[in-house]
Write a protein that holds these residues in place. Sequence first.
Motif, PDB file in Angstrom:
ATOM      1  N   GLU A 127       0.830  -1.204   0.000  1.00 34.04           N
ATOM      2  CA  GLU A 127       0.000   0.000   0.000  1.00 34.04           C
ATOM      3  C   GLU A 127       0.868   1.259   0.000  1.00 34.04           C
ATOM      4  OE1 GLU A 127      -3.553   2.206  -0.016  1.00 34.04           O
ATOM      5  OE2 GLU A 127      -3.094   0.102  -0.462  1.00 34.04           O
ATOM      6  N   ALA A 128       1.958   1.244   0.779  1.00 38.52           N
ATOM      7  CA  ALA A 128       2.853   2.397   0.805  1.00 38.52           C
ATOM      8  C   ALA A 128       3.533   2.593  -0.549  1.00 38.52           C
ATOM      9  CB  ALA A 128       3.897   2.227   1.904  1.00 38.52           C
ATOM     10  N   ALA A 129       3.934   1.483  -1.188  1.00 39.66           N
ATOM     11  CA  ALA A 129       4.555   1.587  -2.508  1.00 39.66           C
ATOM     12  C   ALA A 129       3.568   2.116  -3.541  1.00 39.66           C
ATOM     13  CB  ALA A 129       5.086   0.221  -2.932  1.00 39.66           C
ATOM     14  N   ARG A 130       2.313   1.695  -3.445  1.00 37.85           N
ATOM     15  CA  ARG A 130       1.302   2.192  -4.379  1.00 37.85           C
ATOM     16  C   ARG A 130       1.099   3.690  -4.222  1.00 37.85           C
ATOM     17  NH1 ARG A 130      -3.900   3.575  -4.385  1.00 37.85           N
ATOM     18  NH2 ARG A 130      -4.054   3.245  -2.132  1.00 37.85           N
ATOM     19  N   ARG A 131       1.011   4.166  -2.987  1.00 36.11           N
ATOM     20  CA  ARG A 131       0.832   5.595  -2.754  1.00 36.11           C
ATOM     21  C   ARG A 131       2.037   6.398  -3.253  1.00 36.11           C
ATOM     22  NH1 ARG A 131      -2.899   7.342   1.161  1.00 36.11           N
ATOM     23  NH2 ARG A 131      -4.258   5.681   1.921  1.00 36.11           N
ATOM     24  N   SER A 132       3.228   5.869  -2.955  1.00 38.61           N
ATOM     25  CA  SER A 132       4.431   6.579  -3.378  1.00 38.61           C
ATOM     26  C   SER A 132       4.532   6.639  -4.893  1.00 38.61           C
ATOM     27  CB  SER A 132       5.665   5.901  -2.783  1.00 38.61           C
ATOM     28  OG  SER A 132       6.850   6.557  -3.176  1.00 38.61           O
ATOM     29  N   ALA A 133       4.216   5.528  -5.575  1.00 36.23           N
ATOM     30  CA  ALA A 133       4.271   5.518  -7.043  1.00 36.23           C
ATOM     31  C   ALA A 133       3.251   6.478  -7.638  1.00 36.23           C
ATOM     32  CB  ALA A 133       4.028   4.098  -7.547  1.00 36.23           C
ATOM     33  N   ALA A 134       2.069   6.545  -7.030  1.00 35.11           N
ATOM     34  CA  ALA A 134       1.048   7.464  -7.535  1.00 35.11           C
ATOM     35  C   ALA A 134       1.502   8.918  -7.383  1.00 35.11           C
ATOM     36  CB  ALA A 134      -0.273   7.234  -6.804  1.00 35.11           C
ATOM     37  N   GLN A 135       2.123   9.239  -6.258  1.00 35.12           N
ATOM     38  CA  GLN A 135       2.592  10.612  -6.050  1.00 35.12           C
ATOM     39  C   GLN A 135       3.743  10.953  -7.001  1.00 35.12           C
ATOM     40  OE1 GLN A 135       2.955  12.015  -1.961  1.00 35.12           O
ATOM     41  NE2 GLN A 135       1.834  10.209  -1.255  1.00 35.12           N
ATOM     42  N   ILE A 136       4.648   9.997  -7.222  1.00 34.19           N
ATOM     43  CA  ILE A 136       5.759  10.244  -8.154  1.00 34.19           C
ATOM     44  C   ILE A 136       5.229  10.490  -9.562  1.00 34.19           C
ATOM     45  CG2 ILE A 136       7.722   9.139  -9.290  1.00 34.19           C
ATOM     46  CD1 ILE A 136       8.388   7.835  -6.608  1.00 34.19           C
ATOM     47  N   ALA A 137       4.263   9.668  -9.993  1.00 37.09           N
ATOM     48  CA  ALA A 137       3.704   9.858 -11.332  1.00 37.09           C
ATOM     49  C   ALA A 137       2.991  11.195 -11.445  1.00 37.09           C
ATOM     50  CB  ALA A 137       2.727   8.704 -11.632  1.00 37.09           C
ATOM     51  N   HIS A 138       2.294  11.595 -10.393  1.00 35.67           N
ATOM     52  CA  HIS A 138       1.592  12.873 -10.433  1.00 35.67           C
ATOM     53  C   HIS A 138       2.580  14.043 -10.503  1.00 35.67           C
ATOM     54  CE1 HIS A 138      -1.490  15.868  -9.639  1.00 35.67           C
ATOM     55  NE2 HIS A 138      -0.734  16.354  -8.659  1.00 35.67           N
ATOM     56  N   ILE A 139       3.654  13.968  -9.709  1.00 37.99           N
ATOM     57  CA  ILE A 139       4.633  15.062  -9.730  1.00 37.99           C
ATOM     58  C   ILE A 139       5.323  15.151 -11.087  1.00 37.99           C
ATOM     59  CG2 ILE A 139       6.780  15.869  -8.700  1.00 37.99           C
ATOM     60  CD1 ILE A 139       5.886  14.560  -6.062  1.00 37.99           C
ATOM     61  N   LYS A 140       5.653  14.007 -11.683  1.00 32.87           N
ATOM     62  CA  LYS A 140       6.296  14.034 -13.007  1.00 32.87           C
ATOM     63  C   LYS A 140       5.361  14.623 -14.059  1.00 32.87           C
ATOM     64  CE  LYS A 140       9.569  10.260 -12.385  1.00 32.87           C
ATOM     65  NZ  LYS A 140       9.996   8.901 -12.827  1.00 32.87           N
ATOM     66  N   ALA A 141       4.080  14.302 -13.945  1.00 33.55           N
ATOM     67  CA  ALA A 141       3.128  14.872 -14.900  1.00 33.55           C
ATOM     68  C   ALA A 141       3.025  16.385 -14.732  1.00 33.55           C
ATOM     69  CB  ALA A 141       1.758  14.212 -14.717  1.00 33.55           C
ATOM     70  N   ARG A 142       3.063  16.864 -13.527  1.00 33.07           N
ATOM     71  CA  ARG A 142       3.004  18.304 -13.300  1.00 33.07           C
ATOM     72  C   ARG A 142       4.281  18.995 -13.778  1.00 33.07           C
ATOM     73  NH1 ARG A 142      -1.278  20.762 -13.124  1.00 33.07           N
ATOM     74  NH2 ARG A 142      -0.386  22.392 -11.786  1.00 33.07           N
ATOM     75  N   LEU A 143       5.414  18.332 -13.595  1.00 35.76           N
ATOM     76  CA  LEU A 143       6.676  18.926 -14.050  1.00 35.76           C
ATOM     77  C   LEU A 143       6.678  19.137 -15.569  1.00 35.76           C
ATOM     78  CD1 LEU A 143       9.486  17.196 -11.945  1.00 35.76           C
ATOM     79  CD2 LEU A 143       9.061  19.650 -12.157  1.00 35.76           C
ATOM     80  N   ALA A 144       6.071  18.206 -16.281  1.00 39.25           N
ATOM     81  CA  ALA A 144       6.066  18.319 -17.744  1.00 39.25           C
ATOM     82  C   ALA A 144       5.212  19.483 -18.233  1.00 39.25           C
ATOM     83  CB  ALA A 144       5.556  17.018 -18.356  1.00 39.25           C
ATOM     84  N   ALA A 145       4.283  19.952 -17.377  1.00 39.80           N
ATOM     85  CA  ALA A 145       3.369  21.011 -17.812  1.00 39.80           C
ATOM     86  C   ALA A 145       3.702  22.373 -17.239  1.00 39.80           C
ATOM     87  CB  ALA A 145       1.925  20.637 -17.420  1.00 39.80           C
TER      88      ALA A 145
END
Length: 332
Positions: A225-243
């Motif tokens: 569960e912790a890995a899932r949350r961390s992966a979701a946050q990393i993907a969200h931050i990378k998506a925001r960085l691209a924009a």
Amino acid sequence: MPDGVIAQRSAMTLGLQVPDGGEGDLRSFVRTLSDGWRWLLAGFAGGLALAVGALWLVTPAYTATMVIGPTARVGSAAMGARVPALSGRESAAVAEPGAGDESLSDYARYLELFGTGPVAARLAREPALLRALFPERWDGEAGRWRPPPGLLPAVKRMLLALVGREDWVEPDGERVARALRDRLVIDMLRSGPMRRITLRHADRATALDLIGWIASATDAHLRMEAARRSAAQIAHIKARLAAITVAEHRQALSDLLLDQERVAMMIGVDLPFAADMVQPPSAAALPDWPNPAVVVPLAGMVGLVAAGFVLSARHALRESAASDGLSAEDRR
């Protein structure tokens, strides 16, 4: 007032019978018990006999015990801090932000989920564990689940059939959670964070395996569960960085991304995630439940008390009948 009247009243007072009160009742009770000593002896012996018979009928069990505590963050045996220190600014990567009464640690989640909920559903996918928890429902020759044999299970199935329902055959997560709830006991040690977890089973090796499986499944669920949350946050931050093109915003998001990547890296460390096993699972070499040294004398005392109660009730009924007879004769 004349002296004769006073003397007459005194004589009348001395002539009245003073009731004995509670002391007389106690003497009567002791006399009743002493007269019925054979009944008391029979009650004591009957309690002992019932206890011995019950101990022969009950399957003895082994108690597997382990002690756990919160995962250490510092020290030579620790896995280190999963959440990185703040890097010069308030970071949103701090785990579980909010008021103090709203925070919930991984260790608290571990204790709450131990053998229940999604952990029980995870355990229900382990065939060896299911066969160990429900041996009476597993047909080894046919290799399939079956209704339990015996008179009481048959009566239960009949009653369920009368109302259009069926008894369960193959266990699922809910049945696993119920079975573990009946077997697991979690006690606090010296009002501190450590907990003693005990589980009873008729087979010593199975008891040790069961408590180890539950601990591993609970820790693995929280890690996933912790890995899932961390992966979701990393993907969200990378998506925001691209924009985002503003330098200050990109720097803030880069700091958050660095923190989350550190968290993801620490989650993957092959060490206990939520709870350290302070004392590994252990069990005595001989069955320790039920304890004959406690059950047999206690059953004898229960039989003794029951016999004393019967004697007292019998004596009270006799006295009541005698009083009713005397009252009837007086009315005549």
